[in-house]
Scaffold this motif. Sequence first.
Motif, mmCIF file in Angstrom:
data_model
loop_
_atom_site.group_PDB
_atom_site.id
_atom_site.type_symbol
_atom_site.label_atom_id
_atom_site.label_comp_id
_atom_site.label_asym_id
_atom_site.label_seq_id
_atom_site.Cartn_x
_atom_site.Cartn_y
_atom_site.Cartn_z
ATOM 1 N N THR A 160 -31.432 3.891 13.259
ATOM 2 C CA THR A 160 -32.064 5.207 13.371
ATOM 3 C C THR A 160 -31.007 6.303 13.466
ATOM 4 O O THR A 160 -31.337 7.485 13.340
ATOM 5 C CB THR A 160 -32.988 5.280 14.603
ATOM 6 O OG1 THR A 160 -32.203 5.203 15.800
ATOM 7 C CG2 THR A 160 -34.012 4.165 14.589
ATOM 8 N N LEU A 161 -29.763 5.912 13.714
ATOM 9 C CA LEU A 161 -28.662 6.876 13.798
ATOM 10 C C LEU A 161 -27.870 6.948 12.487
ATOM 11 O O LEU A 161 -27.483 8.024 12.049
ATOM 12 C CB LEU A 161 -27.707 6.490 14.934
ATOM 13 C CG LEU A 161 -28.330 6.316 16.329
ATOM 14 C CD1 LEU A 161 -27.253 5.897 17.326
ATOM 15 C CD2 LEU A 161 -29.039 7.577 16.780
ATOM 16 N N TRP A 162 -27.633 5.772 11.892
ATOM 17 C CA TRP A 162 -26.736 5.702 10.731
ATOM 18 C C TRP A 162 -27.176 4.511 9.891
ATOM 19 O O TRP A 162 -27.289 3.394 10.409
ATOM 20 C CB TRP A 162 -25.300 5.500 11.214
ATOM 21 C CG TRP A 162 -24.236 6.152 10.390
ATOM 22 C CD1 TRP A 162 -23.768 5.746 9.173
ATOM 23 C CD2 TRP A 162 -23.480 7.310 10.732
ATOM 24 N NE1 TRP A 162 -22.771 6.569 8.733
ATOM 25 C CE2 TRP A 162 -22.569 7.557 9.682
ATOM 26 C CE3 TRP A 162 -23.482 8.164 11.825
ATOM 27 C CZ2 TRP A 162 -21.676 8.608 9.694
ATOM 28 C CZ3 TRP A 162 -22.596 9.216 11.843
ATOM 29 C CH2 TRP A 162 -21.697 9.441 10.787
ATOM 30 N N ALA A 190 -19.649 2.055 11.469
ATOM 31 C CA ALA A 190 -20.762 2.610 10.692
ATOM 32 C C ALA A 190 -20.416 2.698 9.210
ATOM 33 O O ALA A 190 -21.268 2.476 8.348
ATOM 34 C CB ALA A 190 -21.141 3.991 11.226
ATOM 35 N N GLY A 191 -19.172 3.004 8.899
ATOM 36 C CA GLY A 191 -18.752 3.101 7.502
ATOM 37 C C GLY A 191 -18.548 1.767 6.828
ATOM 38 O O GLY A 191 -18.371 1.710 5.613
ATOM 39 N N GLY A 192 -18.609 0.681 7.587
ATOM 40 C CA GLY A 192 -18.371 -0.633 7.013
ATOM 41 C C GLY A 192 -19.596 -1.519 6.937
ATOM 42 O O GLY A 192 -19.470 -2.720 6.682
ATOM 43 N N GLN A 193 -20.773 -0.960 7.147
ATOM 44 C CA GLN A 193 -21.985 -1.791 7.124
ATOM 45 C C GLN A 193 -22.321 -2.222 5.698
ATOM 46 O O GLN A 193 -22.050 -1.513 4.728
ATOM 47 C CB GLN A 193 -23.158 -1.032 7.737
ATOM 48 C CG GLN A 193 -23.491 0.288 7.052
ATOM 49 C CD GLN A 193 -24.607 1.020 7.737
ATOM 50 O OE1 GLN A 193 -25.741 0.540 7.809
ATOM 51 N NE2 GLN A 193 -24.309 2.214 8.240
ATOM 52 N N GLY A 210 -19.516 3.831 -1.424
ATOM 53 C CA GLY A 210 -20.880 4.331 -1.344
ATOM 54 C C GLY A 210 -21.047 5.362 -0.244
ATOM 55 O O GLY A 210 -20.070 5.987 0.191
ATOM 56 N N TYR A 211 -22.264 5.546 0.209
ATOM 57 C CA TYR A 211 -22.527 6.543 1.249
ATOM 58 C C TYR A 211 -23.651 6.062 2.147
ATOM 59 O O TYR A 211 -24.419 5.171 1.786
ATOM 60 C CB TYR A 211 -22.883 7.903 0.628
ATOM 61 C CG TYR A 211 -24.177 7.915 -0.147
ATOM 62 C CD1 TYR A 211 -25.368 8.319 0.450
ATOM 63 C CD2 TYR A 211 -24.209 7.518 -1.481
ATOM 64 C CE1 TYR A 211 -26.550 8.340 -0.255
ATOM 65 C CE2 TYR A 211 -25.396 7.535 -2.197
ATOM 66 C CZ TYR A 211 -26.558 7.951 -1.584
ATOM 67 O OH TYR A 211 -27.738 7.961 -2.283
ATOM 68 N N SER A 212 -23.729 6.658 3.334
ATOM 69 C CA SER A 212 -24.765 6.325 4.304
ATOM 70 C C SER A 212 -25.582 7.570 4.628
ATOM 71 O O SER A 212 -25.160 8.702 4.353
ATOM 72 C CB SER A 212 -24.140 5.765 5.591
ATOM 73 O OG SER A 212 -23.390 4.612 5.329
#
Length: 238
Positions: free
Chosen positions: A177-179, A112-115, A79-81
């Motif tokens: 708020t960042l990612w 961040a990529g694994g949330q 997916g994407y963030s």
Amino acid sequence: MTSETPSRQPRRPRAVPSPASSPESDIVYDDILNLLGEQLGATAQDTTPARTAKRKLKGVTFEYEDDPRSVHSFAGGAGYSLASNWFTQLLPQLFIANGITKSQLCVFLYVAGGQRPGTGIAEYTQQEITDGLNGLAAKKPGAKKITRPTVNRAVRTLCEYKWLESAGNGRIRLNVTLWFQGNSAAQHEVLAQIAADHDDDPSAFPHRIGPEMVHHQEALDLNLDGEVPEPVRRKRTG
């Protein structure tokens, strides 16, 4: 004596039924009008005479085509963030200015990529972050790897910057708020939960994002013009 022609009323046009129409189709048409009128808060006028034994329309179904403009295309299957443009520009600025270390940058991006979508939470232990960051280096003989103590220090510092926060039981909460991976409704729910966890403290996570901005930066002499600088001559004393 001439006789007057008796006056006749003008003839009115007669509605001619369409050859393709049938009493049953007219009934369905009227029922659709009445149902739509009820849904819109008004009652449609019955344009046909009342008929006996007509069936009541139960419902109307509409089908919509997929909008191709709403589809994104990203590499991989994770997916994407969504990320703050201000923050994505701040990351390289801090790195160039030695405001953050390479390990801190790598740890944050990996987490961040694994949330998990819609939660702002990444379920990683520090050992799992270490193994994940070394995924490609492990396949290359002699490649330098990151160590768990380095990851530990990076996570601790990122929590001080309020980019990350420990959520317990091997869970790490991101500053959403960042990612963030998810829609705006989910993000606001996460922000409300974070605010409740911190008693709406304006100085707590996720506010007051660090580190402190660098006030000055030394210019890097990359010798891009090919000019060789003259050696600095120093006067010897003594």
